[in-house]
Motif scaffolding. Structure first.
Motif, PDB file in Angstrom:
ATOM      1  N   PHE A 236       0.800  -1.228   0.000  1.00 29.00           N
ATOM      2  CA  PHE A 236       0.000   0.000   0.000  1.00 29.00           C
ATOM      3  C   PHE A 236       0.834   1.281   0.000  1.00 29.00           C
ATOM      4  O   PHE A 236       0.480   2.242  -0.694  1.00 29.00           O
ATOM      5  CB  PHE A 236      -0.964  -0.007   1.200  1.00 29.00           C
ATOM      6  CG  PHE A 236      -2.080  -0.997   1.056  1.00 29.00           C
ATOM      7  CD1 PHE A 236      -3.193  -0.692   0.282  1.00 29.00           C
ATOM      8  CD2 PHE A 236      -2.012  -2.242   1.658  1.00 29.00           C
ATOM      9  CE1 PHE A 236      -4.224  -1.609   0.119  1.00 29.00           C
ATOM     10  CE2 PHE A 236      -3.027  -3.173   1.501  1.00 29.00           C
ATOM     11  CZ  PHE A 236      -4.138  -2.855   0.731  1.00 29.00           C
ATOM     12  N   ILE A 237       1.929   1.301   0.758  1.00 32.48           N
ATOM     13  CA  ILE A 237       2.730   2.528   0.837  1.00 32.48           C
ATOM     14  C   ILE A 237       3.687   2.629  -0.345  1.00 32.48           C
ATOM     15  O   ILE A 237       3.762   3.680  -0.999  1.00 32.48           O
ATOM     16  CB  ILE A 237       3.517   2.591   2.168  1.00 32.48           C
ATOM     17  CG1 ILE A 237       2.547   2.494   3.359  1.00 32.48           C
ATOM     18  CG2 ILE A 237       4.342   3.879   2.234  1.00 32.48           C
ATOM     19  CD1 ILE A 237       1.519   3.594   3.425  1.00 32.48           C
ATOM     20  N   TYR A 238       4.414   1.549  -0.633  1.00 28.85           N
ATOM     21  CA  TYR A 238       5.391   1.611  -1.719  1.00 28.85           C
ATOM     22  C   TYR A 238       4.749   1.401  -3.089  1.00 28.85           C
ATOM     23  O   TYR A 238       4.775   2.279  -3.949  1.00 28.85           O
ATOM     24  CB  TYR A 238       6.495   0.576  -1.507  1.00 28.85           C
ATOM     25  CG  TYR A 238       7.429   0.460  -2.696  1.00 28.85           C
ATOM     26  CD1 TYR A 238       8.276   1.511  -3.038  1.00 28.85           C
ATOM     27  CD2 TYR A 238       7.436  -0.684  -3.498  1.00 28.85           C
ATOM     28  CE1 TYR A 238       9.118   1.435  -4.138  1.00 28.85           C
ATOM     29  CE2 TYR A 238       8.274  -0.777  -4.601  1.00 28.85           C
ATOM     30  CZ  TYR A 238       9.117   0.287  -4.916  1.00 28.85           C
ATOM     31  OH  TYR A 238       9.929   0.207  -6.013  1.00 28.85           O
ATOM     32  N   THR A 239       4.130   0.216  -3.294  1.00 37.50           N
ATOM     33  CA  THR A 239       3.662  -0.157  -4.635  1.00 37.50           C
ATOM     34  C   THR A 239       2.506   0.716  -5.120  1.00 37.50           C
ATOM     35  O   THR A 239       2.531   1.231  -6.245  1.00 37.50           O
ATOM     36  CB  THR A 239       3.243  -1.630  -4.661  1.00 37.50           C
ATOM     37  OG1 THR A 239       4.334  -2.442  -4.211  1.00 37.50           O
ATOM     38  CG2 THR A 239       2.844  -2.065  -6.064  1.00 37.50           C
ATOM     39  N   LEU A 240       1.485   0.872  -4.287  1.00 32.39           N
ATOM     40  CA  LEU A 240       0.281   1.578  -4.735  1.00 32.39           C
ATOM     41  C   LEU A 240       0.377   3.096  -4.616  1.00 32.39           C
ATOM     42  O   LEU A 240      -0.332   3.810  -5.333  1.00 32.39           O
ATOM     43  CB  LEU A 240      -0.933   1.079  -3.945  1.00 32.39           C
ATOM     44  CG  LEU A 240      -1.384  -0.346  -4.256  1.00 32.39           C
ATOM     45  CD1 LEU A 240      -2.483  -0.776  -3.295  1.00 32.39           C
ATOM     46  CD2 LEU A 240      -1.883  -0.451  -5.698  1.00 32.39           C
ATOM     47  N   TRP A 241       1.238   3.596  -3.742  1.00 32.50           N
ATOM     48  CA  TRP A 241       1.290   5.036  -3.536  1.00 32.50           C
ATOM     49  C   TRP A 241       2.597   5.663  -4.030  1.00 32.50           C
ATOM     50  O   TRP A 241       2.622   6.395  -5.022  1.00 32.50           O
ATOM     51  CB  TRP A 241       1.067   5.355  -2.050  1.00 32.50           C
ATOM     52  CG  TRP A 241       1.183   6.817  -1.708  1.00 32.50           C
ATOM     53  CD1 TRP A 241       0.932   7.888  -2.533  1.00 32.50           C
ATOM     54  CD2 TRP A 241       1.609   7.370  -0.465  1.00 32.50           C
ATOM     55  NE1 TRP A 241       1.159   9.078  -1.875  1.00 32.50           N
ATOM     56  CE2 TRP A 241       1.578   8.792  -0.598  1.00 32.50           C
ATOM     57  CE3 TRP A 241       1.983   6.822   0.763  1.00 32.50           C
ATOM     58  CZ2 TRP A 241       1.925   9.658   0.453  1.00 32.50           C
ATOM     59  CZ3 TRP A 241       2.330   7.672   1.802  1.00 32.50           C
ATOM     60  CH2 TRP A 241       2.300   9.066   1.637  1.00 32.50           C
ATOM     61  N   LEU A 242       3.716   5.331  -3.386  1.00 24.40           N
ATOM     62  CA  LEU A 242       4.949   6.073  -3.618  1.00 24.40           C
ATOM     63  C   LEU A 242       5.668   5.734  -4.924  1.00 24.40           C
ATOM     64  O   LEU A 242       6.271   6.620  -5.536  1.00 24.40           O
ATOM     65  CB  LEU A 242       5.914   5.839  -2.449  1.00 24.40           C
ATOM     66  CG  LEU A 242       5.490   6.424  -1.099  1.00 24.40           C
ATOM     67  CD1 LEU A 242       6.468   5.998  -0.020  1.00 24.40           C
ATOM     68  CD2 LEU A 242       5.418   7.944  -1.179  1.00 24.40           C
ATOM     69  N   LYS A 243       5.622   4.488  -5.347  1.00 27.66           N
ATOM     70  CA  LYS A 243       6.440   4.073  -6.486  1.00 27.66           C
ATOM     71  C   LYS A 243       6.209   4.946  -7.711  1.00 27.66           C
ATOM     72  O   LYS A 243       7.158   5.319  -8.413  1.00 27.66           O
ATOM     73  CB  LYS A 243       6.185   2.606  -6.834  1.00 27.66           C
ATOM     74  CG  LYS A 243       7.068   2.110  -7.975  1.00 27.66           C
ATOM     75  CD  LYS A 243       6.923   0.618  -8.216  1.00 27.66           C
ATOM     76  CE  LYS A 243       7.847   0.160  -9.337  1.00 27.66           C
ATOM     77  NZ  LYS A 243       7.786  -1.297  -9.557  1.00 27.66           N
ATOM     78  N   ARG A 244       4.977   5.297  -7.992  1.00 25.91           N
ATOM     79  CA  ARG A 244       4.662   6.050  -9.210  1.00 25.91           C
ATOM     80  C   ARG A 244       4.461   7.542  -8.975  1.00 25.91           C
ATOM     81  O   ARG A 244       4.116   8.272  -9.903  1.00 25.91           O
ATOM     82  CB  ARG A 244       3.418   5.466  -9.878  1.00 25.91           C
ATOM     83  CG  ARG A 244       3.524   3.963 -10.138  1.00 25.91           C
ATOM     84  CD  ARG A 244       2.425   3.458 -11.045  1.00 25.91           C
ATOM     85  NE  ARG A 244       2.339   1.999 -11.043  1.00 25.91           N
ATOM     86  CZ  ARG A 244       1.750   1.286 -11.981  1.00 25.91           C
ATOM     87  NH1 ARG A 244       1.194   1.885 -13.011  1.00 25.91           N
ATOM     88  NH2 ARG A 244       1.704  -0.034 -11.894  1.00 25.91           N
ATOM     89  N   THR A 245       4.701   7.999  -7.737  1.00 26.13           N
ATOM     90  CA  THR A 245       4.399   9.405  -7.442  1.00 26.13           C
ATOM     91  C   THR A 245       5.557  10.183  -6.823  1.00 26.13           C
ATOM     92  O   THR A 245       5.522  11.422  -6.833  1.00 26.13           O
ATOM     93  CB  THR A 245       3.204   9.509  -6.474  1.00 26.13           C
ATOM     94  OG1 THR A 245       3.531   8.842  -5.237  1.00 26.13           O
ATOM     95  CG2 THR A 245       1.953   8.902  -7.077  1.00 26.13           C
ATOM     96  N   SER A 246       6.568   9.505  -6.276  1.00 32.33           N
ATOM     97  CA  SER A 246       7.584  10.236  -5.521  1.00 32.33           C
ATOM     98  C   SER A 246       8.990   9.668  -5.732  1.00 32.33           C
ATOM     99  O   SER A 246       9.171   8.456  -5.825  1.00 32.33           O
ATOM    100  CB  SER A 246       7.245  10.188  -4.021  1.00 32.33           C
ATOM    101  OG  SER A 246       8.291  10.722  -3.243  1.00 32.33           O
TER     102      SER A 246
ATOM    103  N   ASN B  45      10.307   7.093  -3.238  1.00 37.03           N
ATOM    104  CA  ASN B  45       9.655   5.782  -3.253  1.00 37.03           C
ATOM    105  C   ASN B  45      10.493   4.691  -2.600  1.00 37.03           C
ATOM    106  O   ASN B  45      10.046   4.004  -1.683  1.00 37.03           O
ATOM    107  CB  ASN B  45       9.256   5.382  -4.686  1.00 37.03           C
ATOM    108  CG  ASN B  45      10.355   5.626  -5.704  1.00 37.03           C
ATOM    109  OD1 ASN B  45      11.535   5.702  -5.391  1.00 37.03           O
ATOM    110  ND2 ASN B  45       9.956   5.754  -6.963  1.00 37.03           N
TER     111      ASN B  45
END
Length: 297
Positions: A132-142, A145
């Motif tokens: 939820f934190i890495y794959t779904l949120w941060l990986k494609r946005t920050s 990540n």
């Protein structure tokens, strides 16, 4: 003589194994067993080590499989990931997700039943964080990540420690920080080689959005902090001279390599840093275990 083509069943089994990213799991487990030796101040029960490794493998494998399920859209575009099972059609996305959730549930039950509840909770918490934190949120946005997401990869040391003591403390927390700060230099060095791949799918991995020089400078900073933390771990965990000597030398070599990369940024040197980062963590944790086994023989 022509080799016989693998059977469909064998291909499917290999595909499910590939979903778990076994090479990444292997690296995580390198940190688990030595941590258990330090927590035990000697060699823990063979069954306890085996059950912790099996449970940890299932937990990490489930998280990695969910990651592949979520990332199947970009995996088919990136050159590095075009051979993954959900891209090649070895199994359906639904089958992959079902498999991932099943082994994650099994991991929790296995660790709870054969290790302890704290280890089971830590294992599943690491999975949820990774998904939820890495794959779904941060990986494609920050660009942060892999920095924040690296916390999931640092969880095995907490699981290993809690498996032995059924508790946590400053020593495992410092060791968690060691792995947390090791992850960015390790991954960024590899990502330098694949920066165009990440850029092609709009994943803001640091080397794909900033210059190689700036990436290298970040790698140096994180490596210096990592080196310092490995030295802090020595008094906090009451380690001996064998570990301390290894931490000083291995960290010094790592730092020197990253400084060289900063001075002369190149993909070739970045891959040398990546390769050494694996050697580094293997030797550091090996020295950690050996230190305790020798002192408490």
């Amino acid at each position: 003589m022509l080799q016989q083509a693998p059977s469909p069943l064998r291909v499917r089994v290999a595909g499910y194994v590939a979903l778990t990213k076994p090479r990444i799991i292997e690296l995580l487990l390198i940190t688990t067993v030595p941590t258990m030796v330090v927590a035990q101040r000697g060699l823990p029960s063979g069954w306890l080590m085996l059950n912790t490794v099996i449970g940890g493998t299932l937990a990490a494998g489930g998280a990695n499989a969910i990651n592949m399920y979520v990332d199947r859209d970009i995996d088919k575009v990136m050159e590095r990931t075009k051979g993954r099972p959900l891209v090649t059609g070895v199994m359906t996305p639904r089958a992959a997700l079902t498999f991932a959730i099943a082994i994650e549930v099994l991991a929790f039950a296995y660790l709870w039943g054969l290790v302890n509840l704290l280890s089971a909770v830590l294992g599943v918490a690491a999975c949820l964080f990774y998904v939820f934190i890495y794959t779904l949120w941060l990986k494609r946005t920050s660009t942060h990540n892999i920095v924040i997401g690296g916390a999931a990869g640092a969880a095995p040391v907490l699981i290993g420690w809690s498996a032995v003591t059924n508790s946590l403390g400053w020593a495992p927390i410092v060791l968690f920080a060691v792995m947390f700060y090791w992850t960015p230099p390790h991954f960024w060095a590899l990502a330098i080689k694949y920066k165009d791949d990440y850029a092609s799918v709009d994943v803001p991995m640091l080397p794909s959005v900033v210059s190689l020089k700036k990436t290298a400078s970040r790698i140096v900073v994180y490596t210096v902090i990592l080196w310092a933390l490995t030295l802090v771990f020595s008094p906090v965990a009451d380690m001996g001279n064998l570990y301390l000597g290894a931490a000083i030398v291995l960290g010094g070599v790592f730092t020197a390599m990253t400084v060289k990369l900063y001075r002369d940024p190149s993909t070739k040197l970045a891959m040398k840093v990546f390769t050494y980062s694996i050697t580094y963590v293997t030797l550091l944790f090996g020295a950690m275990a050996l230190d305790q086994l020798v002192r408490h023989a």
